[in-house]
Design a protein around this motif. Sequence first.
Motif, PDB file in Angstrom:
ATOM      1  N   THR A 129       0.505  -1.309   0.520  1.00  0.00           N
ATOM      2  CA  THR A 129      -0.332  -0.209  -0.407  1.00  0.00           C
ATOM      3  C   THR A 129       0.828   1.131   0.164  1.00  0.00           C
ATOM      4  O   THR A 129       0.457   2.365  -0.874  1.00  0.00           O
ATOM      5  N   VAL A 130       2.433   1.010   0.169  1.00  0.00           N
ATOM      6  CA  VAL A 130       2.855   2.111   0.337  1.00  0.00           C
ATOM      7  C   VAL A 130       3.405   2.465  -1.272  1.00  0.00           C
ATOM      8  O   VAL A 130       3.433   3.879  -0.988  1.00  0.00           O
ATOM      9  N   VAL A 131       3.982   1.681  -1.823  1.00  0.00           N
ATOM     10  CA  VAL A 131       4.197   2.142  -2.404  1.00  0.00           C
ATOM     11  C   VAL A 131       3.533   2.232  -4.137  1.00  0.00           C
ATOM     12  O   VAL A 131       3.585   3.695  -4.200  1.00  0.00           O
ATOM     13  N   TRP A 132       1.748   1.801  -3.529  1.00  0.00           N
ATOM     14  CA  TRP A 132       1.554   2.606  -3.922  1.00  0.00           C
ATOM     15  C   TRP A 132       0.831   4.214  -3.674  1.00  0.00           C
ATOM     16  O   TRP A 132       0.022   5.013  -4.854  1.00  0.00           O
ATOM     17  N   PHE A 133       0.293   4.675  -2.509  1.00  0.00           N
ATOM     18  CA  PHE A 133       0.576   6.169  -1.769  1.00  0.00           C
ATOM     19  C   PHE A 133       1.012   6.713  -2.581  1.00  0.00           C
ATOM     20  O   PHE A 133       1.587   7.630  -2.957  1.00  0.00           O
ATOM     21  N   HIS A 134       2.267   6.263  -2.430  1.00  0.00           N
ATOM     22  CA  HIS A 134       3.741   6.995  -3.146  1.00  0.00           C
ATOM     23  C   HIS A 134       3.699   7.260  -4.812  1.00  0.00           C
ATOM     24  O   HIS A 134       3.785   8.565  -5.290  1.00  0.00           O
ATOM     25  N   VAL A 135       2.709   6.097  -6.060  1.00  0.00           N
ATOM     26  CA  VAL A 135       2.120   6.575  -6.663  1.00  0.00           C
ATOM     27  C   VAL A 135       1.648   7.648  -7.374  1.00  0.00           C
ATOM     28  O   VAL A 135       2.316   8.328  -7.901  1.00  0.00           O
ATOM     29  N   PHE A 136       0.638   7.980  -6.151  1.00  0.00           N
ATOM     30  CA  PHE A 136      -0.359   8.902  -6.676  1.00  0.00           C
ATOM     31  C   PHE A 136       0.046  10.032  -5.697  1.00  0.00           C
ATOM     32  O   PHE A 136      -0.681  10.914  -6.090  1.00  0.00           O
ATOM     33  N   GLU A 137       1.545   9.990  -5.675  1.00  0.00           N
ATOM     34  CA  GLU A 137       1.667  11.379  -5.126  1.00  0.00           C
ATOM     35  C   GLU A 137       2.025  12.461  -6.514  1.00  0.00           C
ATOM     36  O   GLU A 137       2.097  13.682  -6.084  1.00  0.00           O
ATOM     37  N   ALA A 138       2.731  11.526  -7.784  1.00  0.00           N
ATOM     38  CA  ALA A 138       2.830  12.300  -8.580  1.00  0.00           C
ATOM     39  C   ALA A 138       1.396  12.802  -9.214  1.00  0.00           C
ATOM     40  O   ALA A 138       1.531  14.086 -10.017  1.00  0.00           O
ATOM     41  N   TYR A 139       0.601  12.885  -8.255  1.00  0.00           N
ATOM     42  CA  TYR A 139      -1.407  13.654  -9.131  1.00  0.00           C
ATOM     43  C   TYR A 139      -1.561  14.239  -7.992  1.00  0.00           C
ATOM     44  O   TYR A 139      -2.550  15.501  -8.503  1.00  0.00           O
ATOM     45  N   ALA A 140      -0.794  14.481  -6.836  1.00  0.00           N
ATOM     46  CA  ALA A 140      -1.955  14.921  -5.910  1.00  0.00           C
ATOM     47  C   ALA A 140      -0.933  16.755  -6.059  1.00  0.00           C
ATOM     48  O   ALA A 140       0.225  16.949  -6.181  1.00  0.00           O
ATOM     49  N   THR A 141      -1.478  17.446  -5.882  1.00  0.00           N
ATOM     50  CA  THR A 141      -1.413  19.123  -5.258  1.00  0.00           C
ATOM     51  C   THR A 141      -1.277  19.122  -3.732  1.00  0.00           C
ATOM     52  O   THR A 141      -0.206  20.300  -3.273  1.00  0.00           O
ATOM     53  N   SER A 142      -1.024  18.473  -2.719  1.00  0.00           N
ATOM     54  CA  SER A 142      -1.241  18.557  -1.469  1.00  0.00           C
ATOM     55  C   SER A 142      -1.882  17.299  -1.187  1.00  0.00           C
ATOM     56  O   SER A 142      -2.259  16.426  -1.530  1.00  0.00           O
ATOM     57  N   HIS A 143      -1.952  16.960   0.358  1.00  0.00           N
ATOM     58  CA  HIS A 143      -2.506  16.329   1.361  1.00  0.00           C
ATOM     59  C   HIS A 143      -4.005  15.473   1.140  1.00  0.00           C
ATOM     60  O   HIS A 143      -4.478  14.913   1.131  1.00  0.00           O
ATOM     61  N   LEU A 144      -4.676  16.578   0.205  1.00  0.00           N
ATOM     62  CA  LEU A 144      -5.659  16.773   0.533  1.00  0.00           C
ATOM     63  C   LEU A 144      -6.033  16.280  -0.441  1.00  0.00           C
ATOM     64  O   LEU A 144      -6.946  15.646  -0.180  1.00  0.00           O
ATOM     65  N   ASP A 145      -5.398  16.067  -1.990  1.00  0.00           N
ATOM     66  CA  ASP A 145      -6.005  15.334  -2.641  1.00  0.00           C
ATOM     67  C   ASP A 145      -5.180  13.708  -3.065  1.00  0.00           C
ATOM     68  O   ASP A 145      -5.549  13.529  -4.373  1.00  0.00           O
ATOM     69  N   GLN A 146      -4.984  13.753  -1.760  1.00  0.00           N
ATOM     70  CA  GLN A 146      -3.073  12.523  -2.386  1.00  0.00           C
ATOM     71  C   GLN A 146      -4.710  11.387  -2.508  1.00  0.00           C
ATOM     72  O   GLN A 146      -6.067  11.571  -1.806  1.00  0.00           O
ATOM     73  N   ILE A 147      -4.443  10.702  -3.247  1.00  0.00           N
ATOM     74  CA  ILE A 147      -5.245   8.605  -3.513  1.00  0.00           C
ATOM     75  C   ILE A 147      -5.246   8.056  -2.805  1.00  0.00           C
ATOM     76  O   ILE A 147      -3.408   8.228  -2.390  1.00  0.00           O
ATOM     77  N   ILE A 148      -5.503   7.117  -1.990  1.00  0.00           N
ATOM     78  CA  ILE A 148      -4.975   5.996  -1.212  1.00  0.00           C
ATOM     79  C   ILE A 148      -4.541   7.419  -0.327  1.00  0.00           C
ATOM     80  O   ILE A 148      -2.972   7.022   0.029  1.00  0.00           O
ATOM     81  N   ASN A 149      -5.184   7.990   0.189  1.00  0.00           N
ATOM     82  CA  ASN A 149      -4.866   9.236   0.922  1.00  0.00           C
ATOM     83  C   ASN A 149      -4.391   9.053   2.282  1.00  0.00           C
ATOM     84  O   ASN A 149      -3.161   9.107   2.692  1.00  0.00           O
ATOM     85  N   HIS A 150      -3.669   7.948   2.854  1.00  0.00           N
ATOM     86  CA  HIS A 150      -4.041   7.899   4.101  1.00  0.00           C
ATOM     87  C   HIS A 150      -3.139   6.631   4.435  1.00  0.00           C
ATOM     88  O   HIS A 150      -2.433   5.860   5.208  1.00  0.00           O
ATOM     89  N   GLY A 151      -2.170   6.307   3.371  1.00  0.00           N
ATOM     90  CA  GLY A 151      -0.852   5.542   2.686  1.00  0.00           C
ATOM     91  C   GLY A 151       0.266   5.893   3.829  1.00  0.00           C
ATOM     92  O   GLY A 151       0.762   4.539   4.284  1.00  0.00           O
ATOM     93  N   TYR A 152       0.158   6.929   3.731  1.00  0.00           N
ATOM     94  CA  TYR A 152       1.193   7.176   5.153  1.00  0.00           C
ATOM     95  C   TYR A 152       1.113   6.146   6.587  1.00  0.00           C
ATOM     96  O   TYR A 152       1.944   6.207   6.574  1.00  0.00           O
TER      97      TYR A 152
END
Length: 379
Positions: free
Chosen positions: A29-52
């Motif tokens: 899940t961490v890998v996918w959380f980090h993958v979607f960082e590429a499309y986020a403008t902040s933590h507010l719109d991160q996909i897989i938002n709580h992967g951290y």
Amino acid sequence: MNETSSSAFADTKPHYAILDGLRGVAALTVVWFHVFEAYATSHLDQIINHGYLAVDFFFILSGFVVAYAYDDRWGRLSTGDFLKRRLIRLQPMVVMGAIIGGIMFYTQGCSVWDVSQVSLGLLVVSTLLNMFLIPATTGFEIRGVGEMYPLNGPSWSLLFEYIGNILYALLLRRFTTKVLAFFVAIAAVGLALFSIFGPLGDICVGFSMTGDNITGGFLRLLFSFSAGLLLSRVFKPVKIKGAFWICSAAIVAVAAVPRIGGEEHLWMNGAYDAICAIILFPLLVLLGASGKTTDKTTTKICKFLGDISYPLYMVHYPFIYLYYAWVKNENLPFGESYLGATALFFGSIALAYLCLKLYDEPVRRFLAKHLLRKKENVR
């Protein structure tokens, strides 16, 4: 408990196979959380938002298994011997992650960080700092986004892991169960207050040298690692069927929940984080430790996931930097870059397995042979 996983590296005690598997699920899940960082403008719109939150799960698992493996060895085990074991278990992959990050650095250029401005000498120094887990300060943070370890961001949690192990060896193991429970309760209050009333509305902290990151990182460690120690002491199994699949689904679901409350109500998301870290994750560890794998397929899955969990966590992020740069340079939405994300995901798993078998396990055997006394093993 079932067969020994290579993630345990020949420990003398049988291992909790399901907990090994759950650590692997959290790493995925961490890998996918980090993958979607590429499309986020902040933590507010991160996909897989709580992967951290997987890091908090890692910390509580670590406390649980360290206490299980070592609590009854003190007396014939010195502090130095314990710390050598932990160094042998953890450091080879820290070094590998830093080396991969250094090798790939000049391939990761984009508008967010200009790698062309970094000299080779400075890159070598930064790589050495990362290899020895020395946080990068101004002048050595060569990516320019504020990370402690700009070549392999997740290394920050290994610094805190070492701190947790040192605290265990010097102090926490000496606490009575009642004193440890009181310590855990105080740490829980501190983590909840930071999460709910802090400036961020989450506990996605620890990776930077800023005040909020240092404070939040220590609170995450002090509660979760200590709670794992406590849970190991008081653990009594409960009856549960399908523990691996139930707990795996819970971990994925927790990570996938969208940001709660938005920018206007940061406390709501902070409350969610606190509930997950303080209540849900200890419960999942309890259920995972209570369950047993009853079929060969689940046993093999748990073993494989447990084996690759730590290598995967430590080698995937240099490729996240590369993926991030590709998405930014080409201005790609996920619909046009998902094949790259899929390749990154499975490629990272394959690389983690190769690192485990061709590097991590052989290096740990070599170090154990030359640094530990005969008949001593590495957890």
